[in-house]
Design an enzyme around this catalytic site. Structure first.
Site, PDB file in Angstrom:
ATOM      1  NE  ARG A  27      -8.861  -0.411  15.823  1.00  0.00           N
ATOM      2  CZ  ARG A  27      -8.952  -1.110  14.694  1.00  0.00           C
ATOM      3  NH1 ARG A  27      -8.061  -0.970  13.738  1.00  0.00           N
ATOM      4  NH2 ARG A  27      -9.958  -1.970  14.514  1.00  0.00           N
ATOM      5  CE  LYS A  28      -8.394   3.076   8.814  1.00  0.00           C
ATOM      6  NZ  LYS A  28      -9.340   2.407   7.835  1.00  0.00           N
ATOM      7  NE  ARG A  72      -3.792   0.344   2.433  1.00  0.00           N
ATOM      8  CZ  ARG A  72      -4.544   0.019   3.477  1.00  0.00           C
ATOM      9  NH1 ARG A  72      -4.286   0.526   4.662  1.00  0.00           N
ATOM     10  NH2 ARG A  72      -5.557  -0.821   3.339  1.00  0.00           N
ATOM     11  N   GLY A  85     -17.016  -5.602   1.332  1.00  0.00           N
ATOM     12  CA  GLY A  85     -17.100  -7.050   1.556  1.00  0.00           C
ATOM     13  C   GLY A  85     -17.397  -7.482   2.970  1.00  0.00           C
ATOM     14  CB  CYS A  89     -12.573  -0.885   2.996  1.00  0.00           C
ATOM     15  SG  CYS A  89     -11.834  -1.674   4.428  1.00  0.00           S
ATOM     16  N   GLY A  90     -15.312   0.068   1.566  1.00  0.00           N
ATOM     17  CA  GLY A  90     -15.963   0.567   0.344  1.00  0.00           C
ATOM     18  C   GLY A  90     -17.003   1.638   0.629  1.00  0.00           C
TER      19      GLY A  90
HETATM   20 FE1  SRM Z   1      -9.905  -0.610   4.944  1.00  0.00          FE
HETATM   21  C1  SRM Z   1      -8.875  -2.997   7.109  1.00  0.00           C
HETATM   22  C2  SRM Z   1      -8.668  -2.305   2.379  1.00  0.00           C
HETATM   23  C3  SRM Z   1     -10.280   2.132   3.022  1.00  0.00           C
HETATM   24  C4  SRM Z   1     -11.981   0.731   7.322  1.00  0.00           C
HETATM   25  N1  SRM Z   1      -8.869  -2.324   4.776  1.00  0.00           N
HETATM   26  C5  SRM Z   1      -8.510  -3.147   5.806  1.00  0.00           C
HETATM   27  C6  SRM Z   1      -7.565  -4.223   5.321  1.00  0.00           C
HETATM   28  C7  SRM Z   1      -6.168  -3.733   5.553  1.00  0.00           C
HETATM   29  C8  SRM Z   1      -7.786  -5.560   6.045  1.00  0.00           C
HETATM   30  C9  SRM Z   1      -6.756  -6.599   5.689  1.00  0.00           C
HETATM   31  O1  SRM Z   1      -5.695  -6.655   6.295  1.00  0.00           O
HETATM   32  O2  SRM Z   1      -7.018  -7.362   4.758  1.00  0.00           O
HETATM   33  C10 SRM Z   1      -7.956  -4.278   3.831  1.00  0.00           C
HETATM   34  C11 SRM Z   1      -6.870  -4.698   2.868  1.00  0.00           C
HETATM   35  C12 SRM Z   1      -7.457  -5.569   1.796  1.00  0.00           C
HETATM   36  C13 SRM Z   1      -6.621  -5.613   0.557  1.00  0.00           C
HETATM   37  O3  SRM Z   1      -5.878  -6.592   0.342  1.00  0.00           O
HETATM   38  O4  SRM Z   1      -6.751  -4.687  -0.246  1.00  0.00           O
HETATM   39  C14 SRM Z   1      -8.512  -2.880   3.626  1.00  0.00           C
HETATM   40  N2  SRM Z   1      -9.434  -0.136   3.083  1.00  0.00           N
HETATM   41  C15 SRM Z   1      -9.030  -1.004   2.137  1.00  0.00           C
HETATM   42  C16 SRM Z   1      -9.026  -0.363   0.758  1.00  0.00           C
HETATM   43  C17 SRM Z   1      -7.942  -0.907  -0.160  1.00  0.00           C
HETATM   44  C18 SRM Z   1     -10.423  -0.565   0.119  1.00  0.00           C
HETATM   45  C19 SRM Z   1     -10.452  -0.271  -1.361  1.00  0.00           C
HETATM   46  O5  SRM Z   1     -10.616  -1.245  -2.110  1.00  0.00           O
HETATM   47  O6  SRM Z   1     -10.279   0.874  -1.766  1.00  0.00           O
HETATM   48  C20 SRM Z   1      -8.894   1.108   1.164  1.00  0.00           C
HETATM   49  C21 SRM Z   1      -7.470   1.533   1.310  1.00  0.00           C
HETATM   50  C22 SRM Z   1      -7.346   2.992   1.641  1.00  0.00           C
HETATM   51  C23 SRM Z   1      -5.934   3.478   1.636  1.00  0.00           C
HETATM   52  O7  SRM Z   1      -5.438   3.734   0.525  1.00  0.00           O
HETATM   53  O8  SRM Z   1      -5.342   3.599   2.710  1.00  0.00           O
HETATM   54  C24 SRM Z   1      -9.573   1.080   2.528  1.00  0.00           C
HETATM   55  N3  SRM Z   1     -10.875   1.153   5.156  1.00  0.00           N
HETATM   56  C25 SRM Z   1     -10.996   2.109   4.195  1.00  0.00           C
HETATM   57  C26 SRM Z   1     -11.998   3.061   4.572  1.00  0.00           C
HETATM   58  C27 SRM Z   1     -12.499   4.211   3.713  1.00  0.00           C
HETATM   59  C28 SRM Z   1     -11.882   5.537   3.976  1.00  0.00           C
HETATM   60  O9  SRM Z   1     -10.819   5.635   4.601  1.00  0.00           O
HETATM   61  O10 SRM Z   1     -12.488   6.497   3.520  1.00  0.00           O
HETATM   62  C29 SRM Z   1     -12.483   2.658   5.804  1.00  0.00           C
HETATM   63  C30 SRM Z   1     -13.631   3.306   6.614  1.00  0.00           C
HETATM   64  C31 SRM Z   1     -13.229   4.639   7.148  1.00  0.00           C
HETATM   65  C32 SRM Z   1     -12.491   4.585   8.448  1.00  0.00           C
HETATM   66  O11 SRM Z   1     -11.483   3.899   8.555  1.00  0.00           O
HETATM   67  O12 SRM Z   1     -12.932   5.250   9.377  1.00  0.00           O
HETATM   68  C33 SRM Z   1     -11.770   1.461   6.157  1.00  0.00           C
HETATM   69  N4  SRM Z   1     -10.330  -1.029   6.896  1.00  0.00           N
HETATM   70  C34 SRM Z   1     -11.255  -0.393   7.671  1.00  0.00           C
HETATM   71  C35 SRM Z   1     -11.348  -1.069   8.917  1.00  0.00           C
HETATM   72  C36 SRM Z   1     -12.256  -0.665  10.111  1.00  0.00           C
HETATM   73  C37 SRM Z   1     -11.514   0.327  10.964  1.00  0.00           C
HETATM   74  C38 SRM Z   1     -11.944   0.357  12.391  1.00  0.00           C
HETATM   75  O13 SRM Z   1     -11.723   1.386  13.050  1.00  0.00           O
HETATM   76  O14 SRM Z   1     -12.459  -0.636  12.909  1.00  0.00           O
HETATM   77  C39 SRM Z   1     -10.460  -2.155   8.863  1.00  0.00           C
HETATM   78  C40 SRM Z   1     -10.195  -3.216   9.959  1.00  0.00           C
HETATM   79  C41 SRM Z   1      -9.201  -2.746  10.966  1.00  0.00           C
HETATM   80  O15 SRM Z   1      -8.535  -1.715  10.807  1.00  0.00           O
HETATM   81  O16 SRM Z   1      -9.073  -3.459  11.957  1.00  0.00           O
HETATM   82  C42 SRM Z   1      -9.837  -2.105   7.570  1.00  0.00           C
HETATM   83 FE1  SF4 Z   2     -13.880  -5.856   4.603  1.00  0.00          FE
HETATM   84 FE2  SF4 Z   2     -12.251  -3.860   3.946  1.00  0.00          FE
HETATM   85 FE3  SF4 Z   2     -11.642  -6.364   3.301  1.00  0.00          FE
HETATM   86 FE4  SF4 Z   2     -13.600  -5.075   2.038  1.00  0.00          FE
HETATM   87  S1  SF4 Z   2     -11.399  -4.587   1.992  1.00  0.00           S
HETATM   88  S2  SF4 Z   2     -13.683  -7.150   2.767  1.00  0.00           S
HETATM   89  S3  SF4 Z   2     -14.520  -3.935   3.741  1.00  0.00           S
HETATM   90  S4  SF4 Z   2     -11.782  -5.466   5.362  1.00  0.00           S
END
Ligand code: SRM
Ligand code: SF4
Length: 529
Positions: free
Chosen positions: A183-184, A69, A438, A443-444
């Site tokens: 956290r993030k 990333r 998903g 994240c979506g």
């Molecule tokens: Fe996300 C965790 C993908 C935007 C909320 N997110 C993850 C992980 C790292 C989980 C994992 O280890 O597999 C996903 C990686 C999957 C992969 O292989 O791609 C993942 N998040 C994404 C992305 C790639 C979705 C996308 O297809 O665009 C986005 C990457 C953004 C970036 O460039 O940094 C992404 N994630 C978001 C957003 C949207 C935003 O930021 O506007 C959110 C909701 C907003 C927020 O965070 O407040 C989001 N992701 C989460 C969460 C829930 C956070 C929480 O506080 O609980 C997780 C799970 C966690 O962190 O424990 C998570």
């Molecule tokens: Fe869940 Fe984020 Fe993975 Fe999508 S990319 S399946 S919303 S953790």
């Protein structure tokens, strides 16, 4: 506190314990060793967790093929950088691809750990970094994708966003002062009128506002999505001029969050939980103390007064005679060849710059009027259309089951197939924003969509099958509002019918009659890799 255990005497969760044992950033020094020994021999916590501090994500779904990333501040990158990223992806043949993310960022796929030292050297040579892009760090900082080229923009955020990223990441080298947050943490700095970054869903957001005639930013805090709770950001009652004060305030808020954020329960660790516990007044006072100077009270209103634009198609820039063209990239997925082609187009027709949007699309700016005709004939525009059909146009999807082990459903392929199917069956008076995610991590961003689809498991005819919970009512742009769940547990197989009914009932959709077409193509219909 720098890379050590937090000051307070809270009982720590297991993530806090491993962070206290060894800071995530420390794996930077281990990279050559990890590369030499192979991923199978790497300590489990380093492999699954700490490497994320460098943006390196072990993917349990595809062991040995890592995700990388990046950081793309304000979503802006040069063709040179895009070419370096494309060459990295190209090494991995069929396994290599990239995704534009919902934070206008890029993720590379198929990466081998043994190649990382070489890849990082290549990144450094062109000013790319993936540092602090995962886990308990500040994520890619978003800004208007048309910053500096939008005739109606209020503040050009490009320089500020770069400064904030450099402060947080130690100019891309890593900054141990901010690698052990509870956290993030998400930051957005919006300079336009249309809230192109979804300010309301960030832990800290800066939105343009006039205070006593001076243009600056009102500050919002605490927005976030998680499986447990989703909240829109609330006003901090603060206003800052568009200068170094923005950087100082980000630093102050991060210090307060780092030193006082809740670390006992990981589900209750995002900034809003601290604001809840303390109350906004106490939080503001702590931020002012960390800032070490007065924070002016907020301007009475902000300037977010437009509906959100999607930037697809040809648009004149504020620089006379130049245009930016938004290309629709289906669910953000790119091949190495497409990345190289985008870099070439940016150089041949523009000035070598590319921009990414939170809708997972690409903008090529600075195309002179005289070059537009030739640009629009380029074959890549058959795949990355400038006139996608109504449902395909605004589709957003998270990674889903193809690569993400949290996923409860496959998202990207399904999202594209369904949007294309419904586009052939329905006419719509306007684009409808459908967001797929998903799992409940969101994240979506299904809560910002006209129709949000959140993966879940459903029982159908006695069997567990892939399904979704349906969200509606998300409003973006001015007066943004989060949508809510309106229907639970719809099997994915039933979605064509359920969505057709929703589109007819709420969005003016009409079934197409034979031979009817809406004048736009969905682009060349190809499967995503
Ligand atoms: Fe996300 C965790 C993908 C935007 C909320 N997110 C993850 C992980 C790292 C989980 C994992 O280890 O597999 C996903 C990686 C999957 C992969 O292989 O791609 C993942 N998040 C994404 C992305 C790639 C979705 C996308 O297809 O665009 C986005 C990457 C953004 C970036 O460039 O940094 C992404 N994630 C978001 C957003 C949207 C935003 O930021 O506007 C959110 C909701 C907003 C927020 O965070 O407040 C989001 N992701 C989460 C969460 C829930 C956070 C929480 O506080 O609980 C997780 C799970 C966690 O962190 O424990 C998570
Ligand atoms: Fe869940 Fe984020 Fe993975 Fe999508 S990319 S399946 S919303 S953790």
């Amino acid at each position: 506190m720098v890379g050590t255990a937090p000051k307070s005497a809270q009982k720590l969760n297991k993530f806090e314990k491993f962070k206290a044992e060894k800071d995530g950033l420390a794996v930077k020094a281990d990279l050559d060793r990890f590369a030499a020994m192979g991923w199978e021999a790497v300590d489990e916590t380093d492999l699954n967790q700490r490497l994320k501090w460098l943006g390196i994500f072990f993917r349990p779904v595809t062991p040995g093929k890592f995700m990388l990333r990046m950081r793309v501040p304000n979503g802006i990158l040069s063709s040179q950088k895009m070419r370096v990223l494309a060459e990295v992806v190209k090494r991995y043949g069929e396994d290599g691809s990239a995704d534009i993310t919902t934070r206008q960022n890029l993720q590379l796929r198929g990466i081998h750990l043994e190649d990382i030292p070489d890849i990082f050297r290549r990144f450094e040579a062109v000013g790319l970094t993936s540092v602090q892009s995962g886990m308990d760090n500040v994520r890619n900082i978003t800004g208007s994708p048309v910053a500096g080229i939008d005739a109606h923009e209020l503040i050009d955020t490009r320089g500020l966003i770069r400064l904030v990223q450099d402060m947080i990441t130690g100019n891309g080298q890593g900054n141990a002062a901010f690698t052990n947050l509870p956290r993030k943490f998400n930051i957005a700095i919006e300079g336009g009128r249309d809230n192109s970054v979804h300010a309301e869903i960030n832990d800290v957001a800066f939105v343009p506002a006039y205070r006593e005639g001076q243009l600056g930013f009102n500050v919002l805090v605490g927005g976030f999505f998680s499986a447990r709770r989703c909240e829109a950001a609330i006003p901090l009652d603060g206003w800052v001029p568009p200068d170094e004060t923005v950087v100082a305030l980000c630093r102050a808020i991060l210090e307060v969050y780092r030193d006082h954020g809740l670390r006992a329960n990981r589900q209750k660790a995002r900034l809003m939980w601290l604001i809840d516990e303390w109350g906004l007044d106490r939080f503001r006072q702590a931020v002012v103390a960390a800032l070490g100077r007065d924070l002016l009270t907020a301007a009475p209103k902000d300037e977010l007064d437009w509906d959100k634009r999607d930037h697809i198609g040809v648009h004149p820039q504020k620089q006379q005679g130049l245009n930016f063209v938004g290309l629709h990239v289906p669910v953000g997925r790119l091949t190495a060849g497409q990345m190289l082609d985008l870099a070439r187009l940016a150089e041949v027709y523009g000035d070598g710059e590319l921009r990414l949007t939170v809708e997972q699309n690409v903008i090529i700016p600075h195309i002179p009027d005289s070059r537009l005709g030739a640009f629009l004939q380029e074959p890549l525009l058959q795949t990355f259309s400038i006139q996608p059909s109504a449902l395909t146009r605004s589709l957003v999807s998270c990674t889903g089951a193809q690569f993400c082990n949290f996923a409860l459903v496959e998202t990207k392929q399904r999202a594209i197939a369904l949007a294309r199917q419904l586009d052939t069956q329905l006419t719509l008076p306007q684009a409808v924003r459908i967001h797929w995610t998903g799992c409940p991590n969101s994240c979506g961003q299904p809560q910002v969509a006209d129709i949000g689809l959140m993966g879940t498991k459903v029982r159908k005819e006695g069997k567990a099958v892939e399904g979704v919970d349906i969200y509606m009512g998300g409003k973006v742009g001015k007066e943004a509002q989060l949508g809510t769940c309106v229907q639970k547990g719809v099997a994915c197989d039933d979605l064509p019918k359920v969505l057709t009914d929703l589109l007819i009932a709420h969005f003016g959709a009409q079934p197409r009659s034979l031979g009817d077409h809406n004048g736009h193509g969905p682009g060349t219909v190809t499967a995503i890799p």
